[in-house]
Scaffold this active site. Sequence first.
Site, mmCIF file in Angstrom:
data_model
loop_
_atom_site.group_PDB
_atom_site.id
_atom_site.type_symbol
_atom_site.label_atom_id
_atom_site.label_comp_id
_atom_site.label_asym_id
_atom_site.label_seq_id
_atom_site.Cartn_x
_atom_site.Cartn_y
_atom_site.Cartn_z
ATOM 1 N N TYR A 107 -2.572 -3.015 -1.608
ATOM 2 C CA TYR A 107 -3.375 -1.780 -1.431
ATOM 3 C C TYR A 107 -3.855 -1.239 -2.777
ATOM 4 O O TYR A 107 -5.015 -0.831 -2.910
ATOM 5 C CB TYR A 107 -2.489 -0.766 -0.709
ATOM 6 N N LYS A 162 -7.694 -0.738 -3.831
ATOM 7 C CA LYS A 162 -8.221 0.591 -4.154
ATOM 8 C C LYS A 162 -8.765 0.655 -5.584
ATOM 9 O O LYS A 162 -9.726 1.401 -5.854
ATOM 10 C CB LYS A 162 -7.154 1.663 -3.906
#
Length: 256
Positions: free
Chosen positions: A157, A161
């Site tokens: 993640y 991001k």
Amino acid sequence: MSESNSTGARVAIITGAARGIGAAVAKRLAQDGFAVGVVDLDEAAGKATVEAIEAAGGRALAVGADVSDAEQVEAAVGRVAAELGAPTVLVNNAGVIRDNMLFKMTESDWDTVMNVHLRGAFLMTRAVQKHMIDARWGRIVNLSSTSALGNRGQANYSAAKAGLQGFTKTLAIELGKFGVTANAIAPGFIQTEMTKATADRMGVAFEDFIAYAAKEIPVQRVGQPEDIANLAAFFVSEGAGFVSGQVVYAAGGPKA
Ligand SMILES: NC(=O)c1ccc[n+]([C@@H]2O[C@H](COP(=O)([O-])OP(=O)(O)OC[C@H]3O[C@@H](n4cnc5c(N)ncnc54)[C@H](O)[C@@H]3O)[C@@H](O)[C@H]2O)c1
């Protein structure tokens, strides 16, 4: 307004708008006068957001699409263009988490997160940009996260991001001459199903998880989806035309 549909409203597409941050952004942009394409995994999931927008006097359409699937993305953008008008605002918000420590992270955990966040934002933006270029006006907002700065258990993640921040800056450079801006919002802790899932996975009651997180945040509360919707509303506004390629951390303080 330089590009609008027959009712005079600009058209915005929000992905992952069935709930959480995406739903709040969709409702806020509808309040601000946009017709809104509510894109989520299935059409039924987006109905509640559409009903809330219509009940408040706005215009919206629920469209089912997996943002990581090129054909579904093209079809979804085509449907919004046909039924609401050419979309010139895109909020890439759809997201998932598959948290695990690196040594336990599977290839599927990695690929799923990359596909939804990065491939999804790429496919959606590629499909919508032609309408923005035709209109010589557009606004792109990508949902990053404080996890871009690094977060235990989120190698996949945080990489996605951080990747979205680079993607945003490149869009700003390539599309600026067409009147299109691209910015990223990097939220801290926002109270949604996503943070509830993290509490569940850790075996902590969501209220306790929120109370604990709030103590560490300078403004002494966690964020609400509307906190992010307020910032998105600014980025897509007419007056934000000279702000592009930026990442704003919305986390109740200066640090993740
Ligand atoms: N909640 C937070 O604390 C937080 C913090 C930083 C960033 N974010 C980011 O904000 C965004 C929204 O998060 P949220 O908390 O509202 O999450 P959420 O889980 O409540 O909602 C995400 C939505 O995205 C949809 N979605 C998932 N995969 C999809 C796909 N392949 N195609 C289309 N739709 C898909 C889901 O069905 C869901 O409706 C995400 O990108 C998330 O990473 C959230």
